[in-house]
Motif scaffolding. Structure first.
Motif, PDB file in Angstrom:
ATOM      1  N   ASP A   1     -64.202  25.716 -67.311  1.00  0.00           N
ATOM      2  CA  ASP A   1     -62.923  26.340 -66.994  1.00  0.00           C
ATOM      3  C   ASP A   1     -63.158  27.472 -65.993  1.00  0.00           C
ATOM      4  OD1 ASP A   1     -60.454  27.549 -66.896  1.00  0.00           O
ATOM      5  OD2 ASP A   1     -60.073  27.402 -69.043  1.00  0.00           O
ATOM      6  N   ILE A   2     -62.585  27.333 -64.788  1.00  0.00           N
ATOM      7  CA  ILE A   2     -62.773  28.358 -63.750  1.00  0.00           C
ATOM      8  C   ILE A   2     -61.510  29.188 -63.540  1.00  0.00           C
ATOM      9  CG2 ILE A   2     -64.595  27.094 -62.559  1.00  0.00           C
ATOM     10  CD1 ILE A   2     -62.507  26.111 -60.561  1.00  0.00           C
ATOM     11  N   GLY A   3     -60.629  29.153 -64.534  1.00  0.00           N
ATOM     12  CA  GLY A   3     -59.418  29.964 -64.475  1.00  0.00           C
ATOM     13  C   GLY A   3     -58.221  29.197 -63.961  1.00  0.00           C
ATOM     14  N   VAL A   4     -58.313  28.734 -62.721  1.00  0.00           N
ATOM     15  CA  VAL A   4     -57.206  27.992 -62.116  1.00  0.00           C
ATOM     16  C   VAL A   4     -57.116  26.587 -62.693  1.00  0.00           C
ATOM     17  CG1 VAL A   4     -56.228  27.144 -59.955  1.00  0.00           C
ATOM     18  CG2 VAL A   4     -57.462  29.317 -59.998  1.00  0.00           C
ATOM     19  N   THR A   5     -58.264  25.960 -62.920  1.00  0.00           N
ATOM     20  CA  THR A   5     -58.311  24.593 -63.432  1.00  0.00           C
ATOM     21  C   THR A   5     -59.638  24.346 -64.113  1.00  0.00           C
ATOM     22  OG1 THR A   5     -58.044  22.262 -62.810  1.00  0.00           O
ATOM     23  CG2 THR A   5     -59.269  23.673 -61.292  1.00  0.00           C
ATOM     24  N   ARG A   6     -59.793  23.165 -64.674  1.00  0.00           N
ATOM     25  CA  ARG A   6     -61.070  22.744 -65.250  1.00  0.00           C
ATOM     26  C   ARG A   6     -61.758  21.782 -64.289  1.00  0.00           C
ATOM     27  NH1 ARG A   6     -61.290  20.200 -70.831  1.00  0.00           N
ATOM     28  NH2 ARG A   6     -59.981  18.671 -69.758  1.00  0.00           N
ATOM     29  N   ILE A   7     -63.061  21.889 -64.163  1.00  0.00           N
ATOM     30  CA  ILE A   7     -63.811  21.007 -63.282  1.00  0.00           C
ATOM     31  C   ILE A   7     -64.954  20.370 -64.060  1.00  0.00           C
ATOM     32  CG2 ILE A   7     -63.255  22.279 -61.188  1.00  0.00           C
ATOM     33  CD1 ILE A   7     -66.033  23.533 -61.321  1.00  0.00           C
ATOM     34  N   GLN A   8     -65.392  19.209 -63.588  1.00  0.00           N
ATOM     35  CA  GLN A   8     -66.530  18.503 -64.162  1.00  0.00           C
ATOM     36  C   GLN A   8     -67.633  18.458 -63.099  1.00  0.00           C
ATOM     37  OE1 GLN A   8     -65.618  14.615 -65.688  1.00  0.00           O
ATOM     38  NE2 GLN A   8     -67.582  14.371 -66.711  1.00  0.00           N
ATOM     39  N   PRO A   9     -68.547  19.425 -63.120  1.00  0.00           N
ATOM     40  CA  PRO A   9     -69.560  19.545 -62.050  1.00  0.00           C
ATOM     41  C   PRO A   9     -70.437  18.312 -61.879  1.00  0.00           C
ATOM     42  CG  PRO A   9     -69.474  21.547 -63.365  1.00  0.00           C
ATOM     43  CD  PRO A   9     -68.636  20.531 -64.075  1.00  0.00           C
ATOM     44  N   SER A  10     -70.598  17.516 -62.929  1.00  0.00           N
ATOM     45  CA  SER A  10     -71.446  16.331 -62.808  1.00  0.00           C
ATOM     46  C   SER A  10     -70.907  15.362 -61.763  1.00  0.00           C
ATOM     47  CB  SER A  10     -71.564  15.620 -64.164  1.00  0.00           C
ATOM     48  OG  SER A  10     -70.288  15.252 -64.663  1.00  0.00           O
ATOM     49  N   GLU A  11     -69.582  15.360 -61.548  1.00  0.00           N
ATOM     50  CA  GLU A  11     -69.007  14.485 -60.526  1.00  0.00           C
ATOM     51  C   GLU A  11     -69.454  14.919 -59.129  1.00  0.00           C
ATOM     52  OE1 GLU A  11     -67.145  11.726 -60.675  1.00  0.00           O
ATOM     53  OE2 GLU A  11     -67.321  11.679 -62.848  1.00  0.00           O
ATOM     54  N   LEU A  12     -69.542  16.224 -58.902  1.00  0.00           N
ATOM     55  CA  LEU A  12     -70.000  16.738 -57.609  1.00  0.00           C
ATOM     56  C   LEU A  12     -71.424  16.281 -57.313  1.00  0.00           C
ATOM     57  CD1 LEU A  12     -69.680  18.620 -55.123  1.00  0.00           C
ATOM     58  CD2 LEU A  12     -70.481  20.501 -56.585  1.00  0.00           C
ATOM     59  N   MET A  13     -72.254  16.193 -58.368  1.00  0.00           N
ATOM     60  CA  MET A  13     -73.656  15.845 -58.169  1.00  0.00           C
ATOM     61  C   MET A  13     -73.852  14.392 -57.763  1.00  0.00           C
ATOM     62  SD  MET A  13     -74.811  18.770 -58.570  1.00  0.00           S
ATOM     63  CE  MET A  13     -76.585  18.517 -58.416  1.00  0.00           C
ATOM     64  N   LYS A  14     -72.837  13.550 -57.963  1.00  0.00           N
ATOM     65  CA  LYS A  14     -72.950  12.157 -57.524  1.00  0.00           C
ATOM     66  C   LYS A  14     -73.117  12.063 -56.014  1.00  0.00           C
ATOM     67  CE  LYS A  14     -70.281  10.184 -61.361  1.00  0.00           C
ATOM     68  NZ  LYS A  14     -69.030   9.493 -61.761  1.00  0.00           N
ATOM     69  N   ILE A  15     -72.572  13.042 -55.296  1.00  0.00           N
ATOM     70  CA  ILE A  15     -72.742  13.108 -53.844  1.00  0.00           C
ATOM     71  C   ILE A  15     -73.828  14.107 -53.480  1.00  0.00           C
ATOM     72  CG2 ILE A  15     -71.636  13.857 -51.696  1.00  0.00           C
ATOM     73  CD1 ILE A  15     -70.803  11.101 -52.478  1.00  0.00           C
ATOM     74  N   ALA A  16     -73.880  15.230 -54.197  1.00  0.00           N
ATOM     75  CA  ALA A  16     -74.798  16.316 -53.849  1.00  0.00           C
ATOM     76  C   ALA A  16     -76.263  15.893 -53.964  1.00  0.00           C
ATOM     77  CB  ALA A  16     -74.529  17.530 -54.741  1.00  0.00           C
ATOM     78  N   VAL A  17     -76.601  15.114 -54.997  1.00  0.00           N
ATOM     79  CA  VAL A  17     -78.002  14.733 -55.210  1.00  0.00           C
ATOM     80  C   VAL A  17     -78.529  13.824 -54.098  1.00  0.00           C
ATOM     81  CG1 VAL A  17     -79.555  13.425 -56.723  1.00  0.00           C
ATOM     82  CG2 VAL A  17     -78.032  15.147 -57.692  1.00  0.00           C
ATOM     83  N   PRO A  18     -77.886  12.675 -53.797  1.00  0.00           N
ATOM     84  CA  PRO A  18     -78.413  11.860 -52.685  1.00  0.00           C
ATOM     85  C   PRO A  18     -78.350  12.581 -51.343  1.00  0.00           C
ATOM     86  CG  PRO A  18     -76.304  10.991 -53.478  1.00  0.00           C
ATOM     87  CD  PRO A  18     -76.747  12.021 -54.464  1.00  0.00           C
ATOM     88  N   LEU A  19     -77.343  13.449 -51.144  1.00  0.00           N
ATOM     89  CA  LEU A  19     -77.236  14.216 -49.905  1.00  0.00           C
ATOM     90  C   LEU A  19     -78.433  15.151 -49.765  1.00  0.00           C
ATOM     91  CD1 LEU A  19     -75.077  14.464 -47.611  1.00  0.00           C
ATOM     92  CD2 LEU A  19     -74.227  16.483 -48.812  1.00  0.00           C
ATOM     93  N   MET A  20     -78.775  15.837 -50.857  1.00  0.00           N
ATOM     94  CA  MET A  20     -79.903  16.756 -50.844  1.00  0.00           C
ATOM     95  C   MET A  20     -81.224  16.015 -50.647  1.00  0.00           C
ATOM     96  SD  MET A  20     -80.976  19.822 -51.029  1.00  0.00           S
ATOM     97  CE  MET A  20     -82.546  20.650 -51.299  1.00  0.00           C
ATOM     98  N   MET A  21     -81.389  14.892 -51.326  1.00  0.00           N
ATOM     99  CA  MET A  21     -82.629  14.131 -51.200  1.00  0.00           C
ATOM    100  C   MET A  21     -82.786  13.552 -49.797  1.00  0.00           C
ATOM    101  SD  MET A  21     -82.735  12.215 -54.917  1.00  0.00           S
ATOM    102  CE  MET A  21     -84.282  11.388 -54.589  1.00  0.00           C
ATOM    103  N   ALA A  22     -81.695  13.093 -49.207  1.00  0.00           N
ATOM    104  CA  ALA A  22     -81.746  12.580 -47.832  1.00  0.00           C
ATOM    105  C   ALA A  22     -82.133  13.695 -46.865  1.00  0.00           C
ATOM    106  CB  ALA A  22     -80.401  11.972 -47.449  1.00  0.00           C
ATOM    107  N   TRP A  23     -81.561  14.883 -47.064  1.00  0.00           N
ATOM    108  CA  TRP A  23     -81.912  16.056 -46.234  1.00  0.00           C
ATOM    109  C   TRP A  23     -83.389  16.387 -46.384  1.00  0.00           C
ATOM    110  CZ3 TRP A  23     -83.828  20.802 -47.868  1.00  0.00           C
ATOM    111  CH2 TRP A  23     -83.845  21.821 -46.912  1.00  0.00           C
ATOM    112  N   TYR A  24     -83.883  16.345 -47.621  1.00  0.00           N
ATOM    113  CA  TYR A  24     -85.282  16.678 -47.912  1.00  0.00           C
ATOM    114  C   TYR A  24     -86.229  15.702 -47.199  1.00  0.00           C
ATOM    115  CZ  TYR A  24     -89.520  17.411 -50.707  1.00  0.00           C
ATOM    116  OH  TYR A  24     -90.809  17.662 -51.110  1.00  0.00           O
ATOM    117  N   PHE A  25     -85.948  14.417 -47.280  1.00  0.00           N
ATOM    118  CA  PHE A  25     -86.810  13.433 -46.631  1.00  0.00           C
ATOM    119  C   PHE A  25     -86.721  13.537 -45.106  1.00  0.00           C
ATOM    120  CE2 PHE A  25     -86.822  10.979 -50.702  1.00  0.00           C
ATOM    121  CZ  PHE A  25     -88.198  10.906 -50.830  1.00  0.00           C
TER     122      PHE A  25
END
Length: 366
Positions: free
Chosen positions: A103-127
């Motif tokens: 709960d961030i005050g304005v709404t509720r978020i599920q951060p795990s959904e963000l990681m579906k894009i963030a993880v492969p994006l980060m790994m691609a950047w790393y490689f």
């Protein structure tokens, strides 16, 4: 007339026509099926249409961003996602025994959904950063970038999302050239460690696996979803029972019929013919994404495009397998068909990245 042509040009110049046509067709199928699955609940259909419109706007915005800028966002987005996952572990709301929402005050978020894009994006950047001097230790470093968020998501617990993120990260490792011997060795090790992993599973996760082998052992409990969905799919026959005429759906025998099990609704109403056409539409989109991946001009674009494409395929395979009773029930939505805003936004964000790769070739280093 000239002004309209200019407006249309600026609106569509970074949009892949073939890909957007397939996406819009899937959305139309999704809204049509949802209308039937919800018992002609127009309000829910309108909410989903709004979710789709928001997701399309986000896709358009991402498609207009050059890849250099997307690369610069990889590290901040990953870091933000990790901070939010730690926030969930410390302060997240508990619902049905799981701590997945923040709960961030304005709404509720599920951060795990963000990681579906963030993880492969980060790994691609790393490689991409280690492309010239790529060594085995770099694969170890990329694996750590993958395992950290997966471990936090497993702790929530959310096995389905954790597995999907792990798979998306594995695709990056595979496309980056990870040795087949290492992959085979990891697979054998994983299979040998299954008895140990079993002891760490939650009771509901164990029930999902045992129910897969014999749904009738708990026909009114853990096996109910699988039994009812397979009945719905089988009763559809060759041509289906017709739109809004599926008995399993309209008589409320089918659970989660607007979300995870919406494929059973579609199968009952449109039958084998409808399923084949739906699969062909999915395959056309996947084929177009693979063409974009093959034409990617850098290590970063090739890895992120390939991961997004194969993850999209995995969503389809896992959901249809789950509904058909050949895979455990893990709570994976059918892409662009199932009800829900978060999954659609995440999916179209990925498609936006693919369109940026396709339409900004001169802006990406070669």
């Amino acid at each position: 007339m000239i002004e309209f042509k200019q407006f249309w040009y600026y609106l569509t110049r970074y949009i892949d026509g073939f890909l957007i046509a397939g996406i819009l067709l899937l959305m139309f199928v999704g809204l049509t099926t949802l209308y039937s699955a919800t018992g002609a609940n127009l309000g829910k259909v309108c909410n989903q249409a709004i979710n789709m419109l928001i997701a399309l706007v986000i896709m358009w915005l991402i498609a207009n961003i050059p890849l250099q800028q997307i690369m610069r966002l990889a590290l901040p987005i990953y870091f933000l996602g990790m901070v939010l996952l730690i926030g969930v572990a410390l302060f997240g709301e508990i619902n049905n025994g799981a701590r997945r929402w923040l709960d961030i005050g304005v709404t509720r978020i599920q951060p795990s959904e963000l990681m579906k894009i963030a993880v492969p994006l980060m790994m691609a950047w790393y490689f991409d950063k280690h492309e010239i001097t790529l060594r085995f230790r770099d694969y170890v470093g990329a694996t750590l970038l993958l395992l950290l968020p997966v471990a936090l998501i497993l702790r929530q617990p959310d096995l389905g999302t954790a597995l999907l993120i792990a798979v998306s990260g594995f695709y990056v490792l595979f496309l980056a050239g990870l040795s087949s011997r290492v992959i085979l060795g990891s697979l054998i090790t994983g299979l040998c460690s299954m008895p140990l992993l079993w002891s760490f599973m939650h009771d509901y996760q164990r029930r999902r696996i045992t129910t897969l082998l014999d749904p009738s052992q708990d026909a009114l409990g853990a096996g109910y979803h699988t039994i009812q969905s397979t009945i719905a799919i089988g009763s559809g026959g060759i041509v289906g029972k017709g739109w809004q005429n599926g008995t399993q759906t309209q008589l409320d025998f089918l659970p989660e019929q607007s979300t995870d099990f919406i494929f059973a609704v579609f199968s009952e109403e449109f039958g084998l013919v409808g399923n084949v056409l739906l699969l062909l539409l999915y395959l056309a989109i996947i084929g177009r994404c693979l063409v974009i991946t093959a034409n990617a001009s850098t290590q970063f674009t090739r890895l992120i495009a390939g991961s997004i494409t194969l993850t999209f395929f995995t969503y389809i395979f896992v959901n249809m397998g789950m509904v058909s009773g050949i895979l455990p029930v893990v709570g994976v939505p059918l892409p662009l068909i199932s009800y829900g805003g978060t999954s659609i936004v995440t999916m179209l964000l990925g498609f936006g990245i693919l369109m940026s790769i396709k339409t900004h070739p001169k802006l990406v280093k070669t």
